[in-house]
Write a protein that holds these residues in place. Structure first.
Motif, mmCIF file in Angstrom:
data_model
loop_
_atom_site.group_PDB
_atom_site.id
_atom_site.type_symbol
_atom_site.label_atom_id
_atom_site.label_comp_id
_atom_site.label_asym_id
_atom_site.label_seq_id
_atom_site.Cartn_x
_atom_site.Cartn_y
_atom_site.Cartn_z
ATOM 1 N N GLY A 225 0.708 -1.071 -0.039
ATOM 2 C CA GLY A 225 0.062 -0.034 -0.023
ATOM 3 C C GLY A 225 0.902 1.269 -0.358
ATOM 4 N N VAL A 226 2.023 1.028 0.001
ATOM 5 C CA VAL A 226 2.981 2.223 0.020
ATOM 6 C C VAL A 226 3.734 2.421 -1.303
ATOM 7 C CG1 VAL A 226 4.977 3.533 1.304
ATOM 8 C CG2 VAL A 226 3.159 2.193 2.536
ATOM 9 N N HIS A 227 4.592 1.223 -1.654
ATOM 10 C CA HIS A 227 5.399 1.163 -2.909
ATOM 11 C C HIS A 227 4.413 1.141 -4.105
ATOM 12 C CE1 HIS A 227 8.561 -0.333 -0.818
ATOM 13 N NE2 HIS A 227 9.274 -0.255 -1.580
ATOM 14 N N ASP B 183 9.575 -8.140 -0.544
ATOM 15 C CA ASP B 183 10.814 -7.131 -0.834
ATOM 16 C C ASP B 183 11.193 -6.800 0.470
ATOM 17 O OD1 ASP B 183 13.100 -6.103 -2.206
ATOM 18 O OD2 ASP B 183 12.003 -4.539 -3.013
ATOM 19 N N SER B 184 11.101 -7.435 1.545
ATOM 20 C CA SER B 184 11.286 -7.059 2.724
ATOM 21 C C SER B 184 12.734 -7.035 3.285
ATOM 22 C CB SER B 184 10.569 -7.946 4.049
ATOM 23 O OG SER B 184 11.048 -9.171 3.810
ATOM 24 N N MET B 185 13.320 -6.015 3.837
ATOM 25 C CA MET B 185 14.441 -5.835 4.470
ATOM 26 C C MET B 185 14.418 -6.228 5.919
ATOM 27 S SD MET B 185 14.255 -2.798 6.302
ATOM 28 C CE MET B 185 15.763 -2.065 6.492
ATOM 29 N N ARG B 186 15.361 -6.125 6.839
ATOM 30 C CA ARG B 186 15.737 -6.458 8.083
ATOM 31 C C ARG B 186 14.569 -5.847 9.085
ATOM 32 N NH1 ARG B 186 20.474 -6.950 10.013
ATOM 33 N NH2 ARG B 186 21.717 -6.446 8.226
ATOM 34 N N GLY B 187 14.049 -4.878 8.527
ATOM 35 C CA GLY B 187 12.930 -4.010 9.346
ATOM 36 C C GLY B 187 11.469 -4.697 9.219
ATOM 37 N N ALA B 188 11.282 -5.678 8.656
ATOM 38 C CA ALA B 188 9.965 -6.177 8.673
ATOM 39 C C ALA B 188 9.738 -6.930 9.952
ATOM 40 C CB ALA B 188 9.985 -7.304 7.561
ATOM 41 N N VAL C 181 7.274 1.731 5.751
ATOM 42 C CA VAL C 181 8.239 1.556 4.817
ATOM 43 C C VAL C 181 9.565 1.997 5.100
ATOM 44 C CG1 VAL C 181 8.038 3.691 3.610
ATOM 45 C CG2 VAL C 181 8.335 1.486 2.301
ATOM 46 N N ALA C 182 10.720 1.509 4.559
ATOM 47 C CA ALA C 182 11.858 1.794 4.751
ATOM 48 C C ALA C 182 12.402 2.892 3.592
ATOM 49 C CB ALA C 182 12.945 0.593 4.630
ATOM 50 N N LYS C 183 13.102 3.728 4.121
ATOM 51 C CA LYS C 183 13.352 4.903 3.220
ATOM 52 C C LYS C 183 15.001 5.365 3.442
ATOM 53 C CE LYS C 183 9.074 7.478 4.196
ATOM 54 N NZ LYS C 183 8.551 8.551 4.717
ATOM 55 N N LEU C 184 15.627 5.855 2.144
ATOM 56 C CA LEU C 184 16.781 6.266 2.132
ATOM 57 C C LEU C 184 16.831 7.414 3.321
ATOM 58 C CD1 LEU C 184 18.007 6.310 -1.583
ATOM 59 C CD2 LEU C 184 18.641 4.455 0.411
ATOM 60 N N PRO C 185 18.102 7.867 4.009
ATOM 61 C CA PRO C 185 17.972 8.910 5.023
ATOM 62 C C PRO C 185 17.779 10.244 4.497
ATOM 63 C CG PRO C 185 20.026 7.375 5.305
ATOM 64 C CD PRO C 185 19.253 7.214 3.826
ATOM 65 N N ASP C 186 17.674 10.538 3.334
ATOM 66 C CA ASP C 186 17.593 11.780 2.608
ATOM 67 C C ASP C 186 16.020 11.880 2.261
ATOM 68 O OD1 ASP C 186 17.738 10.282 0.362
ATOM 69 O OD2 ASP C 186 19.099 11.574 -0.684
ATOM 70 N N ARG C 187 15.326 10.681 2.341
ATOM 71 C CA ARG C 187 13.999 10.370 1.811
ATOM 72 C C ARG C 187 13.548 10.527 0.429
ATOM 73 N NH1 ARG C 187 14.406 12.085 6.860
ATOM 74 N NH2 ARG C 187 12.953 11.135 8.543
ATOM 75 N N GLY D 39 13.426 -0.647 0.351
ATOM 76 C CA GLY D 39 12.863 -1.865 0.592
ATOM 77 C C GLY D 39 11.390 -1.530 1.436
ATOM 78 N N SER D 40 10.746 -2.880 1.606
ATOM 79 C CA SER D 40 9.597 -2.599 2.147
ATOM 80 C C SER D 40 9.871 -3.250 3.745
ATOM 81 C CB SER D 40 8.482 -3.327 1.753
ATOM 82 O OG SER D 40 8.579 -4.936 1.860
ATOM 83 N N VAL D 41 9.065 -3.119 4.706
ATOM 84 C CA VAL D 41 8.901 -3.641 6.037
ATOM 85 C C VAL D 41 7.827 -4.515 6.005
ATOM 86 C CG1 VAL D 41 10.373 -1.942 7.137
ATOM 87 C CG2 VAL D 41 8.005 -1.637 7.068
ATOM 88 N N ALA D 42 7.317 -4.829 4.922
ATOM 89 C CA ALA D 42 5.923 -5.630 4.783
ATOM 90 C C ALA D 42 6.160 -7.111 5.320
ATOM 91 C CB ALA D 42 5.216 -5.628 3.631
ATOM 92 N N THR D 43 5.122 -7.812 5.746
ATOM 93 C CA THR D 43 5.138 -9.319 5.928
ATOM 94 C C THR D 43 3.914 -9.760 5.243
ATOM 95 O OG1 THR D 43 3.824 -8.920 7.731
ATOM 96 C CG2 THR D 43 6.074 -9.163 8.339
ATOM 97 N N ALA D 44 4.070 -11.002 4.728
ATOM 98 C CA ALA D 44 3.096 -11.613 3.836
ATOM 99 C C ALA D 44 1.500 -11.443 4.200
ATOM 100 C CB ALA D 44 3.336 -13.108 3.591
#
Length: 397
Positions: free
Chosen positions: A256-258, A281-286, A310-316, A321-326
């Motif tokens: 719902g974000v990407h 496409d989750s990174m470690r933050g999921a 969602v995960a963002k680059l520091p400058d946004r 990558g997402s933090v979604a789970t299935a």
């Protein structure tokens, strides 16, 4: 583990239909019986009274970088097992650990760690094989990939990588790069799926790639070309080609974000549940709280910020990558994109299984298939996750 696993009083999501008040019986990690009413279990059986919960095929995540504070690029068995365990809590029973662009030394280390982790993985989502994402990407569509590693595919390099591992199941790359078409044909000859990703390709280049075996698109809309102008003339991009080629399959990050509601509905309308796979496409933050995190390995990864789901680059300037789970993907497709439950489930079970060519054993509740099952309520809150007939997660109240 007891001789048989019996699930009674369940709403069973079967291929093409939903069956009320049914049962599923599993023996030796295989589904052996499916029916209506109650199965007459015995004292020697392991019995789950679903109490009207849904029973679904286990979720298959064909693109994930990690979860639970772990990234597969950490290069440790602990990271693999920790991420797999977190994903299992959210209904994923099978996944493809996914790499990022990195040094070849890191990649080769990943291959050996993967084998060791797979042998020790008894409590998390099972590992189907590896998904290599990069380093053969278009610089202009790098997204959160580290640009210093981007390059064209060279036979000497990729053949050495392919010889170093027999666990590679798919490889994402930009098909317009010099040597990419030839590389795609090599992958197909080894039964590895070449996927279109991080690309500036025009439509004609995608059509050529499709004919060479690039039949799948990695995270549709993310880091992907659309209509461009060259010397005043318009050219359709990879996005348009994806819709023009009816047989092309896609994966979407349905958090719902990407992709907002409009694009989720658009993809669903024109590709349909049999051509769309949901991926995290989750990174470690999921599965982890908001705050600072790292995309990629703890040693060489990039700092990112987790906020707004969602995960963002520091400058946004870009998502990282997402933090979604299935389970979140399914809730999003039902609640935001108005997709029926059975079709939303198909997009994270049978469709990815078919794309990965494992649908003879996984992806649906059918007699003879592996007993990978998930129990959840009407809001897709996971109650129980079963892998190969073994309960690996049970919600505690």
């Amino acid at each position: 583990m007891k001789h048989r696993l019996v699930i009674n009083d369940a709403i069973i999501i079967l291929p093409g239909r939903i069956s009320e008040k049914g049962y599923v019986v599993c023996e030796g990690g295989i589904i052996t019986q499916i029916g209506q009413g109650y199965f007459p279990a015995t004292e020697s059986d392991e019995i789950i009274n679903a109490g009207g919960l849904y029973v679904s095929p286990g979720f298959i995540d064909m693109h994930t970088h990690g979860a639970g504070g772990y990234d597969f690029m950490d290069g440790t068995v602990e990271a693999y097992l920790g991420a797999a365990k977190m994903h299992a809590k959210h209904g994923t029973t099978s996944l493809l650990p996914t790499t990022l662009t990195s040094t070849n030394e890191e990649l080769l280390k990943t291959f050996s760690i993967y084998k060791e982790a797979k042998a020790k993985n008894t409590e998390g989502a099972s590992f189907l094989g590896l998904h290599l994402e990069g380093p053969y990407f278009a610089y202009g569509q790098k997204g959160a990939q580290d640009p210093k590693y981007l390059r064209n595919p060279e036979p000497e390099e990729y053949n050495a990588i392919l010889e170093a591992s027999d666990d590679i199941m798919r490889w994402s790359l930009a098909p317009e790069l010099k040597g990419a078409i030839e590389f795609g044909k090599v992958l197909r000859s080894k039964n590895i799926l070449p996927s279109i990703a991080h690309t500036d390709a025009i439509c004609e280049e995608v059509e050529e790639a499709f004919d060479a075996g690039f039949t799948h698109v990695t995270h549709l809309y993310s880091c992907m070309s659309t209509i461009t102008r060259r010397n005043a003339y318009r050219y359709a991009g990879a996005l348009e080609a994806t819709y023009l080629i009816d047989e092309m399959t896609v994966e979407i990050i349905a958090d719902g974000v990407h992709l907002p509601k409009s694009l989720l509905r658009y993809v669903y309308k024109f590709k349909g549940p049999d051509k769309i796979a949901l991926c995290t496409d989750s990174m470690r933050g999921a599965g982890m709280p908001d705050g600072e995190s790292i995309l990629g390995s703890l040693q060489g990864g990039q700092k990112v910020i987790i906020e707004d789901g969602v995960a963002k680059l520091p400058d946004r300037t870009a998502f990282a990558g997402s933090v979604a789970t299935a389970d979140r993907l399914i809730r999003t497709m039902i609640g935001l994109a108005d997709v029926p439950l059975e079709e939303a489930i198909r997009m994270i079970t049978l469709t990815p299984a078919r794309i990965l060519k494992i649908d003879k054993t996984k992806g649906s509740i059918e007699i003879g298939k592996e007993a990978d099952l998930v129990l959840f309520d009407k809001d897709i809150n996971i109650n129980t996750t079963i892998i190969n007939g073994k309960v690996v997660y049970k919600k505690t109240h």
